[in-house]
Design an enzyme around this catalytic site. Structure first.
Site, mmCIF file in Angstrom:
data_model
loop_
_atom_site.group_PDB
_atom_site.id
_atom_site.type_symbol
_atom_site.label_atom_id
_atom_site.label_comp_id
_atom_site.label_asym_id
_atom_site.label_seq_id
_atom_site.Cartn_x
_atom_site.Cartn_y
_atom_site.Cartn_z
ATOM 1 N N SER A 176 -0.886 6.245 1.576
ATOM 2 C CA SER A 176 -0.717 6.178 3.022
ATOM 3 C C SER A 176 -1.653 7.099 3.791
ATOM 4 C CB SER A 176 0.733 6.471 3.393
ATOM 5 O OG SER A 176 1.163 7.689 2.824
ATOM 6 N N HIS A 204 1.859 -0.095 2.886
ATOM 7 C CA HIS A 204 0.618 -0.326 3.642
ATOM 8 C C HIS A 204 -0.215 -1.483 3.100
ATOM 9 C CE1 HIS A 204 1.236 3.413 5.884
ATOM 10 N NE2 HIS A 204 1.724 3.860 4.753
ATOM 11 N N LYS A 236 5.518 -1.600 9.372
ATOM 12 C CA LYS A 236 4.067 -1.445 9.467
ATOM 13 C C LYS A 236 3.434 -2.791 9.811
ATOM 14 C CE LYS A 236 4.630 2.859 7.448
ATOM 15 N NZ LYS A 236 5.231 3.566 6.335
HETATM 16 C C1 PLP Z 1 6.156 4.560 6.102
HETATM 17 C C2 PLP Z 1 6.370 4.641 4.646
HETATM 18 C C3 PLP Z 1 7.657 4.645 4.111
HETATM 19 C C4 PLP Z 1 8.888 4.732 4.971
HETATM 20 O O1 PLP Z 1 9.177 3.525 5.554
HETATM 21 P P1 PLP Z 1 10.084 3.516 6.858
HETATM 22 O O2 PLP Z 1 10.543 2.117 6.964
HETATM 23 O O3 PLP Z 1 9.205 3.940 7.969
HETATM 24 O O4 PLP Z 1 11.206 4.464 6.607
HETATM 25 C C5 PLP Z 1 7.800 4.598 2.741
HETATM 26 N N1 PLP Z 1 6.723 4.593 1.933
HETATM 27 C C6 PLP Z 1 5.473 4.627 2.406
HETATM 28 C C7 PLP Z 1 4.325 4.625 1.466
HETATM 29 C C8 PLP Z 1 5.257 4.667 3.777
HETATM 30 O O5 PLP Z 1 4.026 4.743 4.264
#
Ligand code: PLP
Length: 396
Positions: A176, A204, A236
């Site tokens: 990320s 992502h 995302k």
């Molecule tokens: C954003 C993210 C999460 C968390 O997801 P949310 O739905 O925002 O709680 C988990 N793992 C990764 C790799 C992320 O980038």
């Protein structure tokens, strides 16, 4: 004894690690209103531009009219409604897995999946650059916890040799904060050789990666025998909220029985599932969004190289500019901000010490002209940044 919060906060300031929340006064998009100013933003994870899409909004509206607003209860009581169920079936089909289970957030999906699968007497092995939610999940599980070198299958293999009990290997799909891809074929082979399971959190990758947006497993063509536990998040590229775990029927039943962050929470609003069903359709079928992103990524990398910026090994929409020092990263972010451009400085402990960076993220909603504005501003600011650490900077 008392809580000396003031001292903790002051130290955070002094270390250039103080966090502030920009106030967003508009919907997500390339052009946003932040803290009373119109800005061009390169920091959201809305990679495909679906967070404010009219068809997704319409699906949410229609869903609220049909199903009401609140989830009402947990899934196991009376909160599991038809839109949740339909979304799970659609996500299973999308990922090519027998079943999928909807969670309220990605953080909870990771806590739930890891803690349901391993506990005392077991082993969990994680990439040292994994997302905080995965690291927290490993620690919470009570299993023996060890981190292997970033994306290094040999380092993983040496830890697998010492593993005991059920062993779960855990990795981000697309990292990320770096934007690089996990070497899944090698990691999966190492895990399989020791009868370990592989959990991939592709928060992502879903959307930007794969011909149909199926993420890193579609990119590498990996099935259930390689990646037994596949996690995706919906906040995302999907542009909505929530998360899912996809895998075998037995895996999903196990999570329903044992994953506490699944069991002990209210289901997400059913209308949200209606919105996500629509965004899933757009994500799969509108491949022009991926094609446009690829063009922007090329444009950014070529432009940044000619300015002399240090990029990372990434062909995804996450294109960090490596700075090193937190103060300098903040200062560059601030200089861009003065020019109407919003790019977040990411600092420790989110990234390792000495590797502060500007995390540039690109979206299919950006135009090439907007990206050109960012490159021009970087060309202007970068030579002026200077090497010395500034005395104090108030704003992140
Ligand atoms: C954003 C993210 C999460 C968390 O997801 P949310 O739905 O925002 O709680 C988990 N793992 C990764 C790799 C992320 O980038």
């Amino acid at each position: 004894m008392s809580f000396d919060l003031a001292a903790r906060l002051a130290a955070r300031h002094a270390d250039n690690l103080y966090r502030q929340r920009p106030l967003l006064e508009s919907p997500q998009g390339p052009l946003v209103m932040v803290d009373g100013r119109s800005m061009l933003a390169f920091c959201s994870n809305d990679y495909l531009g679906l967070a404010n899409h009219p068809e997704v909004i319409a699906a949410w509206r229609a869903g609220a009219a049909r199903w009401g607003v609140g989830g009402g209860a947990s899934h196991l009581v009376i909160g599991h409604s038809t839109p949740h169920h339909e979304l799970e079936e659609a996500l299973a089909e999308f990922t090519g897995r027998p079943k999928a289970l909807l969670f309220s957030t990605g953080y909870m999906a990771n806590l739930g999946a890891v803690t349901a699968l391993v506990g005392q007497g077991d082993t969990v092995l994680e990439d040292r650059l994994n997302h905080a939610s995965l690291l927290d999940a490993g620690l919470l599980s009570g299993a023996r916890f060890s981190r292997y070198l970033h994306n290094d299958a040999a380092s993983l293999a040496s830890r697998l040799e010492k593993a005991s009990g059920n062993t779960l290997v855990v990795t981000d799909g697309v990292f990320s904060m770096d934007g690089d891809l996990a070497d899944l074929p090698a990691l999966a082979a190492a895990a399989k050789a020791r009868d370990a399971w592989l959990l991939v959190d592709d928060a992502h990758g879903f959307g930007p990666l794969g011909a149909n947006g199926g993420g890193i497993v579609e990119h590498f063509g990996l099935g259930l025998e390689d990646v037994q536990v596949l996690v995706g998040t919906l906040g995302k590229a999907f542009g909505t909220a929530g998360a899912f775990v996809a895998g075998s029927e037995e895996l999903i039943e196990t999570l329903i029985q044992f994953a506490r962050p699944y069991i002990y929470t209210t289901s997400q609003p059913p209308a949200l599932a209606c919105a996500t069903l629509k965004s899933l359709e757009l994500l799969r079928t509108e491949s022009w969004r991926r094609a446009h992103l690829a063009t922007l990524i090329q444009q950014f990398r070529a432009g940044a190289h000619s300015i002399g910026l240090q990029l990372m090994d990434s062909f995804t929409p996450i294109q960090p500019i490596l700075i090193g020092d937190s103060g300098r990263a903040l200062r560059l972010s601030q200089m861009l901000r003065e020019r109407g451009l919003l790019v977040t400085a990411i600092r420790p402990p989110t990234v390792p010490a000495g590797s502060a960076r500007l995390r540039v993220t690109l979206s299919a909603a950006h135009s090439e002209a907007q990206l050109q504005l960012l490159l021009e501003a970087l060309a202007e600011c970068w030579p002026r940044l200077g090497a010395e650490e500034p005395a104090e900077i108030a704003n992140a």
